[in-house]
Scaffold this active site. Structure first.
Site, PDB file in Angstrom:
ATOM      1  N   ARG A   1       0.830  -1.206   0.000  1.00  0.00           N
ATOM      2  CA  ARG A   1       0.000   0.000   0.000  1.00  0.00           C
ATOM      3  C   ARG A   1       0.866   1.259   0.000  1.00  0.00           C
ATOM      4  O   ARG A   1       0.535   2.247  -0.655  1.00  0.00           O
ATOM      5  CB  ARG A   1      -0.952  -0.006   1.196  1.00  0.00           C
ATOM      6  CG  ARG A   1      -1.972   1.109   1.163  1.00  0.00           C
ATOM      7  CD  ARG A   1      -3.099   0.899   2.145  1.00  0.00           C
ATOM      8  NE  ARG A   1      -2.631   0.941   3.526  1.00  0.00           N
ATOM      9  CZ  ARG A   1      -3.425   0.771   4.577  1.00  0.00           C
ATOM     10  NH1 ARG A   1      -4.713   0.519   4.405  1.00  0.00           N
ATOM     11  NH2 ARG A   1      -2.949   0.816   5.806  1.00  0.00           N
TER      12      ARG A   1
ATOM     13  N   LYS B   1      -2.840   6.447   1.332  1.00  0.00           N
ATOM     14  CA  LYS B   1      -2.752   6.894   2.725  1.00  0.00           C
ATOM     15  C   LYS B   1      -1.784   8.075   2.845  1.00  0.00           C
ATOM     16  O   LYS B   1      -0.776   8.027   3.549  1.00  0.00           O
ATOM     17  CB  LYS B   1      -2.329   5.730   3.623  1.00  0.00           C
ATOM     18  CG  LYS B   1      -2.813   5.850   5.057  1.00  0.00           C
ATOM     19  CD  LYS B   1      -2.654   4.535   5.796  1.00  0.00           C
ATOM     20  CE  LYS B   1      -3.015   4.643   7.263  1.00  0.00           C
ATOM     21  NZ  LYS B   1      -4.444   4.931   7.476  1.00  0.00           N
TER      22      LYS B   1
ATOM     23  N   GLU C   1     -16.432   6.234   3.872  1.00  0.00           N
ATOM     24  CA  GLU C   1     -15.793   5.629   5.032  1.00  0.00           C
ATOM     25  C   GLU C   1     -15.860   6.583   6.204  1.00  0.00           C
ATOM     26  O   GLU C   1     -16.267   7.743   6.063  1.00  0.00           O
ATOM     27  CB  GLU C   1     -14.350   5.234   4.739  1.00  0.00           C
ATOM     28  CG  GLU C   1     -13.418   6.364   4.345  1.00  0.00           C
ATOM     29  CD  GLU C   1     -12.000   5.857   4.091  1.00  0.00           C
ATOM     30  OE1 GLU C   1     -11.175   5.984   5.001  1.00  0.00           O
ATOM     31  OE2 GLU C   1     -11.717   5.365   2.982  1.00  0.00           O
TER      32      GLU C   1
END
Length: 323
Positions: free
Chosen positions: A68, A170, A206
């Site tokens: 990620r 992220k 989210e």
């Protein structure tokens, strides 16, 4: 809580990361023109180390964090460590701080890998130097409610992410924008904010720092990671566990109407684990959900935590034992 050591590794934009080193936990020096300070060129990850009953230390799917970070680095025009370097750095950080890993059942050692553009750059451009850093802190439950059900507020005034933006990686720049809505919600007694899609305001996205799931009968729904939603590692693991337990899990657009009609709602994330949602407030209407023993949320959380802590057999090769 500061621990003993942190891991630091640096490289220029023309190189790849090599071997880093452990240093005493402390401040770092940055140029005022560092890319991360001026243009937000930074990423972070989060994972945990657990202590087994026999004292051995465990990491949960660290290679997924590495992948990620690599995906995020590509999007943010950064140099990232290899998967092997990333995982090895996590192991070194845990072993150097092993006295801070809580006893079984008392918490975990949270690990925060950072990738920062630390080279000086005045004009808008990628940083000429990058720093990969990992620090650690012992933690218990993320939310002040502990294991009590969360109360979420559906946010309609602020967006978390937009299509073709950076919502799926992220990056540090995703998180400051949620603070306004989060502070406002918490001042009204809510645990956190649930965001809707920026285009239609009809579909769930989210929560500020975790993914959302809804359940009805044997069906579980969660918003698809279509570019605006972070592909959580806990999210991915819970989907696999749920399917192994016989649940039908769909990743697709999930509407507010489906949220209101759900039997259960829960959140997933490294920090929160699998956290039950007791209520959601949408347009001044409060909807309550099933929580407690015998719920899908409790079943999935028990299985996930059991695998992470070595109590339940790991049949998927998710857990790495650190020697």
């Amino acid at each position: 809580m500061p621990t003993d050591f942190m891991y630091i590794n640096k490289c220029s934009s023309a190189q790849n990361f090599g071997q880093g080193q452990l240093s005493p936990y402390g401040h770092i020096q940055l140029s005022p023109s560092a890319g991360v300070l001026n243009y937000g060129q930074g990423l972070f990850e989060g994972t945990k180390a657990y202590r087994k009953e026999n004292g051995k230390l465990l990491l949960f799917r660290p290679e997924q964090n590495a992948i990620r970070m690599q995906n995020g680095a590509e999007r943010m025009c950064m140099i990232s460590p290899s998967i092997d370097h990333f995982v090895d750095a996590l192991k070194q950080t845990v072993l150097a701080n092993k006295r801070w890993v809580p006893p079984p059942g008392k918490g975990s050692l949270y690990l925060r890998p950072l990738l920062l553009g630390t080279g000086p750059v005045l004009g808008l451009a990628p940083s000429p130097e990058y720093t990969f850093l990992i620090y650690a802190s012992p933690v218990r439950n993320y939310f002040k409610e502990g294991s009590a059900p969360l109360n979420l507020f559906v946010e309609e005034d602020y967006d978390r992410a937009s299509r073709r933006g950076t919502g799926s990686v992220k990056t540090i720049s995703n998180y400051a924008p949620v603070l306004m809505a989060q502070i406002r919600a918490k001042s009204r007694g809510f645990s956190d904010v649930l965001y809707l899609d920026s285009a239609t305001k009809k579909n769930l996205e989210e929560v500020s720092s975790c993914n959302i799931f809804i359940a009805k009968d044997k069906y579980i729904l969660t918003p698809a990671t279509n570019g605006t939603i972070l592909a959580g590692i806990t999210r991915k693991s819970v989907i696999e566990i749920a399917r192994d337990h016989g649940y039908q899990v769909e990743e697709r657009a999930v509407t507010v109407d489906e949220l209101i009609e759900a039997d259960e709602v829960f959140c997933t994330g490294t920090a929160v684990g699998v956290a039950p949602v007791g209520s959601v407030t949408y347009q001044d209407k409060r909807v309550e959900y099933i929580t407690g023993s015998g719920t899908i949320c409790q079943e999935l959380n028990s299985t996930l935590l059991g695998i992470q802590t070595g109590i339940i057999e790991d049949k998927n090769g998710w857990v790495i034992e650190i020697n």
